[in-house]
Design a protein around this motif. Structure first.
Motif, PDB file in Angstrom:
ATOM      1  N   GLN A 105      59.688  48.617  36.289  1.00 52.76           N
ATOM      2  CA  GLN A 105      58.086  48.692  36.697  1.00 52.76           C
ATOM      3  C   GLN A 105      57.469  47.804  35.845  1.00 52.76           C
ATOM      4  N   ASP A 106      56.338  46.985  36.687  1.00 57.36           N
ATOM      5  CA  ASP A 106      55.480  46.086  36.197  1.00 57.36           C
ATOM      6  C   ASP A 106      54.441  46.776  35.094  1.00 57.36           C
ATOM      7  N   GLN A 107      54.225  46.226  33.837  1.00 58.81           N
ATOM      8  CA  GLN A 107      53.582  46.753  32.918  1.00 58.81           C
ATOM      9  C   GLN A 107      52.285  45.901  32.640  1.00 58.81           C
ATOM     10  N   GLY A 108      51.063  46.723  32.495  1.00 65.13           N
ATOM     11  CA  GLY A 108      50.092  46.070  32.227  1.00 65.13           C
ATOM     12  C   GLY A 108      48.760  46.188  33.222  1.00 65.13           C
ATOM     13  N   TYR A 109      47.963  45.364  33.201  1.00 67.47           N
ATOM     14  CA  TYR A 109      46.756  45.357  34.320  1.00 67.47           C
ATOM     15  C   TYR A 109      47.071  44.544  35.592  1.00 67.47           C
ATOM     16  N   LEU A 110      47.568  45.221  36.540  1.00 71.94           N
ATOM     17  CA  LEU A 110      48.145  44.673  37.706  1.00 71.94           C
ATOM     18  C   LEU A 110      47.194  43.919  38.759  1.00 71.94           C
ATOM     19  N   PRO A 111      47.594  42.975  39.433  1.00 78.57           N
ATOM     20  CA  PRO A 111      46.767  42.324  40.494  1.00 78.57           C
ATOM     21  C   PRO A 111      46.591  43.233  41.789  1.00 78.57           C
ATOM     22  N   PRO A 112      45.611  42.723  42.389  1.00 79.58           N
ATOM     23  CA  PRO A 112      45.274  43.787  43.494  1.00 79.58           C
ATOM     24  C   PRO A 112      46.486  43.889  44.681  1.00 79.58           C
ATOM     25  N   GLY A 113      46.390  45.050  45.438  1.00 79.40           N
ATOM     26  CA  GLY A 113      47.592  45.147  46.250  1.00 79.40           C
ATOM     27  C   GLY A 113      48.988  45.877  45.497  1.00 79.40           C
TER      28      GLY A 113
END
Length: 150
Positions: A140-148
């Motif tokens: 899973q991606d970690q942090g402040y994610l991009p739109p969408g």
């Protein structure tokens, strides 16, 4: 001349005893190993989350000095290296990190894009263990994610 008799003892381990010990060590490793590797993966996720927060703090500090966040073209390198733009360099009071931007715990660069999700001015995240956008568990991606993204 008398010859001295040597006392030869048959001390030592037999092949069977050695095999039994190896089997026991293998069984212990099979029980303990998966638990230890699970902790390593968990610690990498925690490290990524901590590093993202640290980098975000540096971005916020830079914004206070320069009155803006880095553009996507400037990227995160501007946190450590003085910008080449003279107008921006005049207000830059960095470096904002003690050393260059670290790689994430899986050896990949942190992602920085503009704009961010839900009205945030930027997205700052790690792709996770799989090195690709999206994923579940340790991927899973970690942090402040991009739109969408979820």
């Amino acid at each position: 001349m008398k010859q001295k008799k040597k006392n030869i003892s048959n001390e030592g381990f037999t092949l069977l005893e050695m095999l039994v010990v190896l089997v026991i060590i293998g069984m212990l490793a099979g029980l303990v190993g998966p638990r230890m590797f699970g902790k390593v993966d968990e610690s990498k996720v925690k490290t990524a989350k901590t590093q993202v927060k640290m980098i975000r703090g540096s971005l916020e500090t830079m914004r206070l000095d320069t009155n803006r966040f880095p553009t996507q073209a400037e990227g995160l390198d501007i946190l450590y290296h003085r910008p080449s733009d003279a107008g921006m360099a005049r207000f830059w009071k960095g470096p904002y990190l003690d050393e260059e931007v670290p790689l994430d715990p899986w050896g990949n660069k942190y992602q920085y894009t503009v704009p961010g999700k839900d009205g945030l001015p930027f997205a700052l995240y790690s792709f996770g263990a799989d090195g690709a956008l999206g994923g579940e568990g340790f991927n899973q991606d970690q942090g402040y994610l991009p739109p969408g993204t979820k």
